[in-house]
Design a protein around this motif. Structure first.
Motif, PDB file in Angstrom:
ATOM      1  N   SER A 160      26.658  49.154  35.018  1.00 12.34           N
ATOM      2  CA  SER A 160      26.906  47.756  35.358  1.00 12.34           C
ATOM      3  C   SER A 160      27.733  47.605  36.634  1.00 12.34           C
ATOM      4  O   SER A 160      28.904  48.009  36.674  1.00 12.34           O
ATOM      5  CB  SER A 160      27.626  47.050  34.207  1.00 12.34           C
ATOM      6  OG  SER A 160      28.046  45.763  34.586  1.00 12.34           O
ATOM      7  N   GLU A 161      27.141  47.012  37.655  1.00 17.10           N
ATOM      8  CA  GLU A 161      27.897  46.722  38.873  1.00 17.10           C
ATOM      9  C   GLU A 161      28.963  45.669  38.601  1.00 17.10           C
ATOM     10  O   GLU A 161      30.075  45.745  39.140  1.00 17.10           O
ATOM     11  CB  GLU A 161      26.956  46.217  39.968  1.00 17.10           C
ATOM     12  CG  GLU A 161      26.023  47.275  40.530  1.00 17.10           C
ATOM     13  CD  GLU A 161      25.183  46.729  41.673  1.00 17.10           C
ATOM     14  OE1 GLU A 161      25.508  45.628  42.183  1.00 17.10           O
ATOM     15  OE2 GLU A 161      24.215  47.407  42.063  1.00 17.10           O
ATOM     16  N   LEU A 162      28.639  44.687  37.753  1.00 18.52           N
ATOM     17  CA  LEU A 162      29.591  43.623  37.467  1.00 18.52           C
ATOM     18  C   LEU A 162      30.858  44.169  36.827  1.00 18.52           C
ATOM     19  O   LEU A 162      31.972  43.810  37.225  1.00 18.52           O
ATOM     20  CB  LEU A 162      28.957  42.581  36.537  1.00 18.52           C
ATOM     21  CG  LEU A 162      29.904  41.439  36.146  1.00 18.52           C
ATOM     22  CD1 LEU A 162      29.378  40.097  36.622  1.00 18.52           C
ATOM     23  CD2 LEU A 162      30.103  41.402  34.642  1.00 18.52           C
ATOM     24  N   VAL A 163      30.723  45.056  35.840  1.00 19.15           N
ATOM     25  CA  VAL A 163      31.898  45.619  35.164  1.00 19.15           C
ATOM     26  C   VAL A 163      32.692  46.495  36.128  1.00 19.15           C
ATOM     27  O   VAL A 163      33.924  46.423  36.185  1.00 19.15           O
ATOM     28  CB  VAL A 163      31.490  46.409  33.909  1.00 19.15           C
ATOM     29  CG1 VAL A 163      32.717  47.053  33.256  1.00 19.15           C
ATOM     30  CG2 VAL A 163      30.795  45.495  32.906  1.00 19.15           C
ATOM     31  N   ALA A 164      31.987  47.323  36.909  1.00 25.31           N
ATOM     32  CA  ALA A 164      32.676  48.204  37.853  1.00 25.31           C
ATOM     33  C   ALA A 164      33.465  47.401  38.885  1.00 25.31           C
ATOM     34  O   ALA A 164      34.627  47.719  39.188  1.00 25.31           O
ATOM     35  CB  ALA A 164      31.664  49.109  38.548  1.00 25.31           C
ATOM     36  N   GLU A 165      32.859  46.350  39.429  1.00 25.65           N
ATOM     37  CA  GLU A 165      33.540  45.538  40.442  1.00 25.65           C
ATOM     38  C   GLU A 165      34.709  44.762  39.851  1.00 25.65           C
ATOM     39  O   GLU A 165      35.758  44.624  40.488  1.00 25.65           O
ATOM     40  CB  GLU A 165      32.539  44.570  41.074  1.00 25.65           C
ATOM     41  CG  GLU A 165      31.505  45.245  41.955  1.00 25.65           C
ATOM     42  CD  GLU A 165      30.429  44.270  42.425  1.00 25.65           C
ATOM     43  OE1 GLU A 165      30.533  43.059  42.082  1.00 25.65           O
ATOM     44  OE2 GLU A 165      29.493  44.704  43.117  1.00 25.65           O
ATOM     45  N   THR A 166      34.553  44.247  38.639  1.00 22.87           N
ATOM     46  CA  THR A 166      35.602  43.433  38.037  1.00 22.87           C
ATOM     47  C   THR A 166      36.795  44.266  37.616  1.00 22.87           C
ATOM     48  O   THR A 166      37.951  43.894  37.873  1.00 22.87           O
ATOM     49  CB  THR A 166      35.047  42.670  36.814  1.00 22.87           C
ATOM     50  OG1 THR A 166      33.917  41.885  37.211  1.00 22.87           O
ATOM     51  CG2 THR A 166      36.103  41.757  36.209  1.00 22.87           C
TER      52      THR A 166
ATOM     53  N   GLY B  85      37.509  47.359  38.644  1.00 27.75           N
ATOM     54  CA  GLY B  85      37.987  48.258  39.685  1.00 27.75           C
ATOM     55  C   GLY B  85      37.715  49.700  39.279  1.00 27.75           C
ATOM     56  O   GLY B  85      37.609  50.029  38.088  1.00 27.75           O
ATOM     57  N   GLU B  86      37.607  50.574  40.269  1.00 27.35           N
ATOM     58  CA  GLU B  86      37.184  51.959  40.025  1.00 27.35           C
ATOM     59  C   GLU B  86      38.070  52.677  39.015  1.00 27.35           C
ATOM     60  O   GLU B  86      37.578  53.361  38.110  1.00 27.35           O
ATOM     61  CB  GLU B  86      37.177  52.734  41.344  1.00 27.35           C
ATOM     62  CG  GLU B  86      36.754  54.185  41.193  1.00 27.35           C
ATOM     63  CD  GLU B  86      36.842  54.967  42.501  1.00 27.35           C
ATOM     64  OE1 GLU B  86      36.668  56.197  42.460  1.00 27.35           O
ATOM     65  OE2 GLU B  86      37.100  54.345  43.565  1.00 27.35           O
ATOM     66  N   THR B  87      39.410  52.510  39.146  1.00 28.55           N
ATOM     67  CA  THR B  87      40.329  53.257  38.285  1.00 28.55           C
ATOM     68  C   THR B  87      40.182  52.854  36.829  1.00 28.55           C
ATOM     69  O   THR B  87      40.033  53.698  35.940  1.00 28.55           O
ATOM     70  CB  THR B  87      41.786  53.039  38.746  1.00 28.55           C
ATOM     71  OG1 THR B  87      41.916  53.457  40.108  1.00 28.55           O
ATOM     72  CG2 THR B  87      42.753  53.845  37.883  1.00 28.55           C
ATOM     73  N   VAL B  88      40.227  51.553  36.551  1.00 30.25           N
ATOM     74  CA  VAL B  88      40.133  51.073  35.172  1.00 30.25           C
ATOM     75  C   VAL B  88      38.737  51.350  34.615  1.00 30.25           C
ATOM     76  O   VAL B  88      38.583  51.778  33.465  1.00 30.25           O
ATOM     77  CB  VAL B  88      40.456  49.570  35.088  1.00 30.25           C
ATOM     78  CG1 VAL B  88      40.232  49.032  33.682  1.00 30.25           C
ATOM     79  CG2 VAL B  88      41.910  49.327  35.508  1.00 30.25           C
ATOM     80  N   PHE B  89      37.708  51.116  35.419  1.00 32.58           N
ATOM     81  CA  PHE B  89      36.333  51.348  34.981  1.00 32.58           C
ATOM     82  C   PHE B  89      36.145  52.801  34.553  1.00 32.58           C
ATOM     83  O   PHE B  89      35.605  53.080  33.466  1.00 32.58           O
ATOM     84  CB  PHE B  89      35.380  50.991  36.120  1.00 32.58           C
ATOM     85  CG  PHE B  89      33.924  51.130  35.792  1.00 32.58           C
ATOM     86  CD1 PHE B  89      33.347  50.411  34.766  1.00 32.58           C
ATOM     87  CD2 PHE B  89      33.117  51.966  36.555  1.00 32.58           C
ATOM     88  CE1 PHE B  89      31.988  50.531  34.470  1.00 32.58           C
ATOM     89  CE2 PHE B  89      31.762  52.089  36.276  1.00 32.58           C
ATOM     90  CZ  PHE B  89      31.200  51.369  35.232  1.00 32.58           C
ATOM     91  N   SER B  90      36.604  53.724  35.373  1.00 30.39           N
ATOM     92  CA  SER B  90      36.455  55.155  35.060  1.00 30.39           C
ATOM     93  C   SER B  90      37.215  55.520  33.801  1.00 30.39           C
ATOM     94  O   SER B  90      36.731  56.286  32.954  1.00 30.39           O
ATOM     95  CB  SER B  90      36.946  56.014  36.230  1.00 30.39           C
ATOM     96  OG  SER B  90      36.167  55.783  37.375  1.00 30.39           O
ATOM     97  N   TYR B  91      38.424  54.967  33.666  1.00 30.10           N
ATOM     98  CA  TYR B  91      39.215  55.292  32.489  1.00 30.10           C
ATOM     99  C   TYR B  91      38.584  54.739  31.218  1.00 30.10           C
ATOM    100  O   TYR B  91      38.518  55.435  30.200  1.00 30.10           O
ATOM    101  CB  TYR B  91      40.646  54.769  32.605  1.00 30.10           C
ATOM    102  CG  TYR B  91      41.423  55.078  31.348  1.00 30.10           C
ATOM    103  CD1 TYR B  91      41.937  56.353  31.138  1.00 30.10           C
ATOM    104  CD2 TYR B  91      41.562  54.135  30.340  1.00 30.10           C
ATOM    105  CE1 TYR B  91      42.588  56.672  29.964  1.00 30.10           C
ATOM    106  CE2 TYR B  91      42.202  54.444  29.159  1.00 30.10           C
ATOM    107  CZ  TYR B  91      42.719  55.717  28.973  1.00 30.10           C
ATOM    108  OH  TYR B  91      43.342  56.036  27.799  1.00 30.10           O
ATOM    109  N   VAL B  92      38.130  53.492  31.247  1.00 36.97           N
ATOM    110  CA  VAL B  92      37.518  52.883  30.062  1.00 36.97           C
ATOM    111  C   VAL B  92      36.312  53.704  29.619  1.00 36.97           C
ATOM    112  O   VAL B  92      36.144  54.021  28.433  1.00 36.97           O
ATOM    113  CB  VAL B  92      37.116  51.420  30.329  1.00 36.97           C
ATOM    114  CG1 VAL B  92      36.247  50.883  29.188  1.00 36.97           C
ATOM    115  CG2 VAL B  92      38.355  50.550  30.478  1.00 36.97           C
ATOM    116  N   LEU B  93      35.450  54.087  30.571  1.00 37.58           N
ATOM    117  CA  LEU B  93      34.282  54.890  30.224  1.00 37.58           C
ATOM    118  C   LEU B  93      34.690  56.214  29.587  1.00 37.58           C
ATOM    119  O   LEU B  93      34.149  56.601  28.542  1.00 37.58           O
ATOM    120  CB  LEU B  93      33.434  55.154  31.469  1.00 37.58           C
ATOM    121  CG  LEU B  93      32.641  53.983  32.028  1.00 37.58           C
ATOM    122  CD1 LEU B  93      31.982  54.369  33.354  1.00 37.58           C
ATOM    123  CD2 LEU B  93      31.574  53.516  31.035  1.00 37.58           C
TER     124      LEU B  93
END
Length: 445
Positions: A403-409, A411-419
């Motif tokens: 999801s581009e929307l989730v990644a952009e919202t 941010g890279e650091t939080v997105f990577s950690y959540v995944l």
């Protein structure tokens, strides 16, 4: 000195506050706290309080661990559960790097960025949550599992009962903290309760939800019971959701209201709903972030399982409540999927981002689900184009990682950690041998 800072310092002195708790959350939404002496508060406003961010889940990497917690004076509150002996107060913090920049991994800052995007488009975002939770007799569970404090049901009046006394104490404490409560009542499950908070802007409401959870836990301890926001603690009882009513305002006008439109819902409102539906599967890993969350979504009762919308249809993911004549400002939509264990900062940031995407891209709202979605068979749902929400955390992560929307919202650091965090949780969950497997398979294979 800022007027709000001056008010905080005067209140600390006048109320005899002995400890000031600085609050923030990790990426999962666990409340973190550090206490400082009153004499340190003025310095905290100007310089922040340093801590090791690498020790907090998802906040930063080990080689860039130094972070500063800067208290926001507008969130100051004297904590009523501390009583008059050594009174304590609390403030939510903005997490910054040593050079003064907002920390990209701070969940509160993620929501602030979404709100800034909304403001750039001319909107402000308001929230009204209905928060459900269970009261249990003890935190220690025997072979029978958790035990609810009562056997009451929806809207039951239980004079002198634990839940009745609990809600009265919790509501009074919330009001003392300046958090307005709209309703409180017993919910459908035994020991299950609901408290609805009055509308506020999204950032204030996310702070209020974190305070709310603390209040509920503190009152439960005081009354000798245990409170849990676990989405589905009982297999045969309703799960705990956090149905969230949302509105966008343009200045003083409700952007979701249009007189004469179907359900009085404006084109902006329809596009916002379309955005929520289009991106529902992608954001489910945050709005429903635990393995147990999917037991609620697919456990029957009133939890939504399919990506649909409706007017009075409580089986839909998004509902457009009845319009109150003469009250255009009350126009709103209700998201029924989010559960009570979500991190409100990240969940509301994504829900807002999805709705704004629908407005910006001019998404078309699909046909309304007029029938009970649960009563349809799978072939009927396919024919109507109803997509299913993820059935597991693993499926949610798969939808989210593309999801581009989730990644952009986020941010890279939080997105990577959540995944990474959610993948690890599902791996640990998948390795469990459950009582169901032992009871049904041990003696037959």
């Amino acid at each position: 000195m800022d007027k709000q800072m001056d008010f905080v310092l005067r209140t600390i002195e006048e109320r005899g506050v002995k400890f000031v708790r600085l609050w923030f959350t990790d990426v999962i939404g666990t409340l973190k706290s550090v206490s400082i002496a009153p004499a340190e508060v003025e310095g905290a406003f100007s310089e922040g309080i340093g801590f090791d961010g690498s020790a907090i889940e998802g906040l930063t990497r080990s080689h860039e661990s130094d972070l500063l917690a800067h208290p926001e004076p507008s969130t100051f509150q004297v904590l009523p559960w501390r009583g008059t002996i050594d009174p304590a107060a609390g403030m939510f913090c903005e997490i910054r790097t040593p050079d003064g920049q907002p920390a990209v991994s701070d969940p509160r800052n993620v929501l602030k960025r979404s709100l800034e995007n909304a403001a750039d488009a001319g909107f402000s975002f308001y929230i009204h949550p209905e928060i459900e939770f269970y009261l249990l007799k003890s935190r220690q569970f025997g072979q029978e599992g958790p035990v609810p404090v009562d056997s009451a049901g929806y809207f039951d009046n239980v004079p002198g009962g634990t839940a009745h006394d609990f809600r009265r104490s919790a509501v009074r404490m919330l009001e003392d903290l300046g958090i307005s409560v709209e309703y409180s009542h017993h919910e459908g499950g035994p020991g299950q309760n609901e408290i609805d908070l009055r509308y506020a802007d999204a950032l204030t409401m996310a702070d209020n939800i974190m305070t709310f959870r603390t209040v509920v836990k503190e009152v439960a301890i005081e009354q000798g019971v245990h409170a849990t926001f676990m989405p589905k603690p009982f297999a045969d009882q309703p799960g705990s959701g956090m149905h969230t009513h949302m509105s966008l305002f343009e200045g003083d006008g409700n952007a979701f209201y249009e007189e004469g439109a179907e359900y009085q819902l404006s084109q902006v409102g329809r596009q916002f709903v379309a955005g929520l539906l289009t991106h529902a599967r992608e954001i489910a890993g945050v709005t429903n972030q635990f393995t147990n969350s999917y037991k609620r979504l697919w456990g029957g009762d009133e939890a939504p399982s399919y990506v649909t919308w409706g007017h009075t249809n409580r089986s839909a993911l998004v509902r457009v409540p009845r319009y109150k004549p003469g009250k255009g400002s009350s126009a709103r939509i209700e998201h029924r999927g989010i559960d009570s264990a979500a991190n409100p900062y990240l969940a509301y940031a994504l829900m807002l981002a999805a709705g704004l995407k629908g407005i910006q891209e001019g998404y078309e709202l699909p046909a309304e689900a007029a029938d009970n979605v649960w009563a349809l068979n799978e072939r009927e749902r396919r024919a109507l184009g109803y997509k299913a929400l993820p059935t597991s955390l693993d499926e949610s992560v798969a939808a989210m990682e593309d999801s581009e929307l989730v990644a952009e919202t986020l941010g890279e650091t939080v997105f990577s950690y959540v995944l990474a965090n959610k993948r690890e949780e599902f791996q640990r969950y998948r390795h469990q041998i459950t009582p169901f497997e032992l009871n049904t398979q041990m003696n037959i294979v």
